[in-house]
Design an enzyme around this catalytic site. Sequence first.
Site, PDB file in Angstrom:
ATOM      1  N   ARG A   1      42.631  43.509  34.363  1.00 15.89           N
ATOM      2  CA  ARG A   1      42.613  42.080  34.025  1.00 15.89           C
ATOM      3  C   ARG A   1      41.883  41.816  32.697  1.00 15.89           C
ATOM      4  O   ARG A   1      41.929  40.715  32.173  1.00 15.89           O
ATOM      5  CB  ARG A   1      41.995  41.273  35.179  1.00 15.89           C
ATOM      6  CG  ARG A   1      42.980  41.009  36.308  1.00 15.89           C
ATOM      7  CD  ARG A   1      42.317  40.353  37.483  1.00 15.89           C
ATOM      8  NE  ARG A   1      43.272  39.994  38.531  1.00 15.89           N
ATOM      9  CZ  ARG A   1      44.022  38.904  38.534  1.00 15.89           C
ATOM     10  NH1 ARG A   1      43.946  38.049  37.540  1.00 15.89           N
ATOM     11  NH2 ARG A   1      44.851  38.669  39.536  1.00 15.89           N
TER      12      ARG A   1
ATOM     13  N   THR B   1      34.976  51.814  44.559  1.00 15.38           N
ATOM     14  CA  THR B   1      34.016  52.898  44.805  1.00 15.38           C
ATOM     15  C   THR B   1      34.726  54.141  45.338  1.00 15.38           C
ATOM     16  O   THR B   1      34.501  55.257  44.856  1.00 15.38           O
ATOM     17  CB  THR B   1      32.955  52.435  45.839  1.00 15.38           C
ATOM     18  OG1 THR B   1      32.382  51.215  45.371  1.00 15.38           O
ATOM     19  CG2 THR B   1      31.883  53.473  46.047  1.00 15.38           C
TER      20      THR B   1
ATOM     21  N   ILE C   1      43.195  44.033  45.052  1.00 12.96           N
ATOM     22  CA  ILE C   1      43.202  43.371  46.362  1.00 12.96           C
ATOM     23  C   ILE C   1      44.626  43.386  46.912  1.00 12.96           C
ATOM     24  O   ILE C   1      44.863  43.677  48.063  1.00 12.96           O
ATOM     25  CB  ILE C   1      42.695  41.917  46.251  1.00 12.96           C
ATOM     26  CG1 ILE C   1      41.212  41.899  45.862  1.00 12.96           C
ATOM     27  CG2 ILE C   1      42.881  41.196  47.608  1.00 12.96           C
ATOM     28  CD1 ILE C   1      40.631  40.495  45.692  1.00 12.96           C
ATOM     29  N   SER C   2      45.592  43.076  46.058  1.00  8.27           N
ATOM     30  CA  SER C   2      47.025  43.017  46.425  1.00  8.27           C
ATOM     31  C   SER C   2      47.197  42.387  47.809  1.00  8.27           C
ATOM     32  O   SER C   2      47.566  43.062  48.763  1.00  8.27           O
ATOM     33  CB  SER C   2      47.678  44.403  46.357  1.00  8.27           C
ATOM     34  OG  SER C   2      46.876  45.441  46.853  1.00  8.27           O
TER      35      SER C   2
ATOM     36  N   GLY D   1      35.016  43.665  47.735  1.00 12.64           N
ATOM     37  CA  GLY D   1      33.820  44.223  48.359  1.00 12.64           C
ATOM     38  C   GLY D   1      34.113  45.208  49.477  1.00 12.64           C
ATOM     39  O   GLY D   1      33.186  45.724  50.115  1.00 12.64           O
TER      40      GLY D   1
HETATM   41  N1  LIG Z   1      39.940  33.879  43.441  1.00 12.03           N
HETATM   42  C1  LIG Z   1      39.698  35.205  43.513  1.00 12.03           C
HETATM   43  N2  LIG Z   1      40.121  35.912  44.573  1.00 12.03           N
HETATM   44  C2  LIG Z   1      39.868  37.225  44.619  1.00 12.03           C
HETATM   45  N3  LIG Z   1      39.219  37.941  43.660  1.00 12.03           N
HETATM   46  C3  LIG Z   1      38.780  37.257  42.578  1.00 12.03           C
HETATM   47  C4  LIG Z   1      38.997  35.869  42.464  1.00 12.03           C
HETATM   48  N4  LIG Z   1      38.438  35.460  41.294  1.00 12.03           N
HETATM   49  C5  LIG Z   1      37.908  36.531  40.710  1.00 12.03           C
HETATM   50  N5  LIG Z   1      38.108  37.623  41.479  1.00 12.03           N
HETATM   51  C6  LIG Z   1      37.711  38.969  41.049  1.00 12.03           C
HETATM   52  O1  LIG Z   1      38.922  39.639  40.699  1.00 12.03           O
HETATM   53  C7  LIG Z   1      39.062  40.870  41.402  1.00 12.03           C
HETATM   54  C8  LIG Z   1      40.423  40.939  42.092  1.00 12.03           C
HETATM   55  O2  LIG Z   1      41.414  41.152  41.155  1.00 12.03           O
HETATM   56  P1  LIG Z   1      42.808  41.792  41.620  1.00 12.03           P
HETATM   57  O3  LIG Z   1      43.611  41.930  40.382  1.00 12.03           O
HETATM   58  O4  LIG Z   1      42.539  43.004  42.413  1.00 12.03           O
HETATM   59  O5  LIG Z   1      43.399  40.634  42.570  1.00 12.03           O
HETATM   60  S1  LIG Z   1      44.879  40.480  43.134  1.00 12.03           S
HETATM   61  O6  LIG Z   1      45.338  41.797  43.579  1.00 12.03           O
HETATM   62  O7  LIG Z   1      45.734  39.961  42.073  1.00 12.03           O
HETATM   63  O8  LIG Z   1      44.778  39.528  44.241  1.00 12.03           O
HETATM   64  C9  LIG Z   1      37.994  40.895  42.456  1.00 12.03           C
HETATM   65  O9  LIG Z   1      37.449  42.187  42.307  1.00 12.03           O
HETATM   66  P2  LIG Z   1      37.160  43.181  43.537  1.00 12.03           P
HETATM   67  O10 LIG Z   1      35.872  42.666  44.102  1.00 12.03           O
HETATM   68  O11 LIG Z   1      36.975  44.510  42.848  1.00 12.03           O
HETATM   69  O12 LIG Z   1      38.287  43.202  44.493  1.00 12.03           O
HETATM   70  C10 LIG Z   1      37.013  39.798  42.085  1.00 12.03           C
HETATM   71  O13 LIG Z   1      35.897  40.343  41.441  1.00 12.03           O
HETATM   72  N1  LIG Z   2      31.600  53.257  52.378  1.00  7.66           N
HETATM   73  C1  LIG Z   2      30.676  52.434  51.874  1.00  7.66           C
HETATM   74  N2  LIG Z   2      29.501  52.282  52.503  1.00  7.66           N
HETATM   75  C2  LIG Z   2      28.563  51.440  52.025  1.00  7.66           C
HETATM   76  N3  LIG Z   2      28.699  50.732  50.900  1.00  7.66           N
HETATM   77  C3  LIG Z   2      29.849  50.834  50.228  1.00  7.66           C
HETATM   78  C4  LIG Z   2      30.897  51.682  50.676  1.00  7.66           C
HETATM   79  N4  LIG Z   2      31.910  51.574  49.806  1.00  7.66           N
HETATM   80  C5  LIG Z   2      31.529  50.703  48.862  1.00  7.66           C
HETATM   81  N5  LIG Z   2      30.279  50.261  49.104  1.00  7.66           N
HETATM   82  C6  LIG Z   2      29.512  49.274  48.324  1.00  7.66           C
HETATM   83  O1  LIG Z   2      30.175  48.032  48.512  1.00  7.66           O
HETATM   84  C7  LIG Z   2      30.172  47.286  47.315  1.00  7.66           C
HETATM   85  C8  LIG Z   2      31.596  46.879  46.964  1.00  7.66           C
HETATM   86  O2  LIG Z   2      32.337  48.028  46.639  1.00  7.66           O
HETATM   87  P1  LIG Z   2      33.512  47.976  45.574  1.00  7.66           P
HETATM   88  O3  LIG Z   2      34.005  49.362  45.441  1.00  7.66           O
HETATM   89  O4  LIG Z   2      33.080  47.274  44.325  1.00  7.66           O
HETATM   90  O5  LIG Z   2      34.591  47.092  46.347  1.00  7.66           O
HETATM   91  P2  LIG Z   2      35.952  46.460  45.842  1.00  7.66           P
HETATM   92  O6  LIG Z   2      36.445  47.283  44.682  1.00  7.66           O
HETATM   93  O7  LIG Z   2      36.862  46.529  47.023  1.00  7.66           O
HETATM   94  O8  LIG Z   2      35.619  45.058  45.466  1.00  7.66           O
HETATM   95  C9  LIG Z   2      29.506  48.149  46.264  1.00  7.66           C
HETATM   96  O9  LIG Z   2      28.183  47.711  46.118  1.00  7.66           O
HETATM   97  C10 LIG Z   2      29.554  49.542  46.838  1.00  7.66           C
HETATM   98  O10 LIG Z   2      28.462  50.318  46.437  1.00  7.66           O
END
Ligand SMILES: Nc1ncnc2c1ncn2[C@@H]1O[C@H](COP(=O)(O)OS(=O)(=O)O)[C@@H](OP(=O)(O)O)[C@H]1O
Ligand SMILES: Nc1ncnc2c1ncn2[C@@H]1O[C@H](COP(=O)(O)OP(=O)(O)O)[C@@H](O)[C@H]1O
Length: 236
Positions: free
Chosen positions: A94, A69, A134-135, A64
Site C-alpha cells: 500500500r 510475523t 487481510i483479504s 494483528g
Molecule cells: N479500515 C481498515 N481496516 C483494516 N485494516 C486497516 C484499515 N485502515 C488501515 N488498516 C491497516 O492496513 C492494513 C491492512 O491492509 P490490507 O491491504 O491487508 O487490507 S485488505 O486486504 O485490503 O483488506 C492493516 O495491517 P495489518 O495489521 O498488517 O493487517 C492495518 O494496519
Molecule cells: N504466534 C504469536 N504469538 C504471540 N504473538 C504474536 C504471534 N504472532 C504475531 N504476534 C504478535 O502479534 C502482533 C501482530 O502481528 P502481525 O504479524 O503484525 O499481524 P498482522 O500482520 O496480521 O497484522 C505483533 O506484535 C506480533 O509480534
Amino acid sequence: MQSAPSLLSRFGLLRPAMSRSLSTAYDVGSSTNIKWHEGAVPTETKEATMKQRGCVVWFTGLSGSGKSTVACTLEHALADSGKVTALLDGDNVRHGLNSNLGFTAADREENIRRIGEVSKLFADTGIITLVSFISPYRRDRDRVRERVGQGRFIEVFMKVPISICEERDPKGLYKKARAGKLKGFTGIDDPYEEPTNAEVVLEAETPEGKRISPEEQAGKLLDYLRSKGFLAGPSK
Ligand SMILES: Nc1ncnc2c1ncn2[C@@H]1O[C@H](COP(=O)(O)OS(=O)(=O)O)[C@@H](OP(=O)(O)O)[C@H]1O
Ligand SMILES: Nc1ncnc2c1ncn2[C@@H]1O[C@H](COP(=O)(O)OP(=O)(O)O)[C@@H](O)[C@H]1O
C-alpha cells in the site's frame, strides 16, 4: 561485428519464440488490440534450476492475527534452506503499487485482484511467494485461487480470535476503531469472511490454552510445503 542474437543462435543458445495459434490481436478487459506472447522459458526449467516449485502461500486473517510475523519467519526459514522467495505484505504494497487504494469494499477487492496477479507472476517464475493481506472477502480470495491454479495456491487462515488481536493491537488501530476515530475497520465495523477451505489453519493457542509461537506456526507451514513437494524441483 555480429549482433547478440546471431551469436547466440550460432552457439545454439537461442530458441525461436513460439507464437500462439491466434495471429491477430484481440481485446481483453479495457485493453484493445493486444496479444498474449508465449515462448518464455518454461516454469519447470526455472524450478529445476532453483530446486523448488513456485506457489502462492496466501495468509489471510484479522489485523494483528500474526500474518506478517509468520510470513516473515517462514521467509527466513526458507532462505536459510536456500529457497528463493518473495514476500508481499499489505502495509508495504500500500506504500507503492496500491497507494491509490483505500479500504472501501471496492478498493479492497482491487487490492486483492492486483496482488493476486502479481503473486501469480512470481509463482509462474518458480518463486515461493508469501502474501500477507487481510483479504476479508472469500470471493476475492477464491478468484485468486482460480487464477493461480488449484494445487499452487495455499490459503493460510490465521484463526485468531478478535479478542487476542485486540489485546495485541500493535498499531493501536483497534483502540482507535473502538473510539470511533477509525471507521470501517475489519472485525469492528467492517466484515471478515472466514475461509471455509483453507489448506492450513494456524491458531494462536492449543486446545489446552498454551500459546503457539510464530516459529511453531512457521514450522507447521514449512512441513506442509515440504510434504507437498514445493521444496524440491519438479519430478522428471
Ligand atoms: N479500515 C481498515 N481496516 C483494516 N485494516 C486497516 C484499515 N485502515 C488501515 N488498516 C491497516 O492496513 C492494513 C491492512 O491492509 P490490507 O491491504 O491487508 O487490507 S485488505 O486486504 O485490503 O483488506 C492493516 O495491517 P495489518 O495489521 O498488517 O493487517 C492495518 O494496519
Ligand atoms: N504466534 C504469536 N504469538 C504471540 N504473538 C504474536 C504471534 N504472532 C504475531 N504476534 C504478535 O502479534 C502482533 C501482530 O502481528 P502481525 O504479524 O503484525 O499481524 P498482522 O500482520 O496480521 O497484522 C505483533 O506484535 C506480533 O509480534
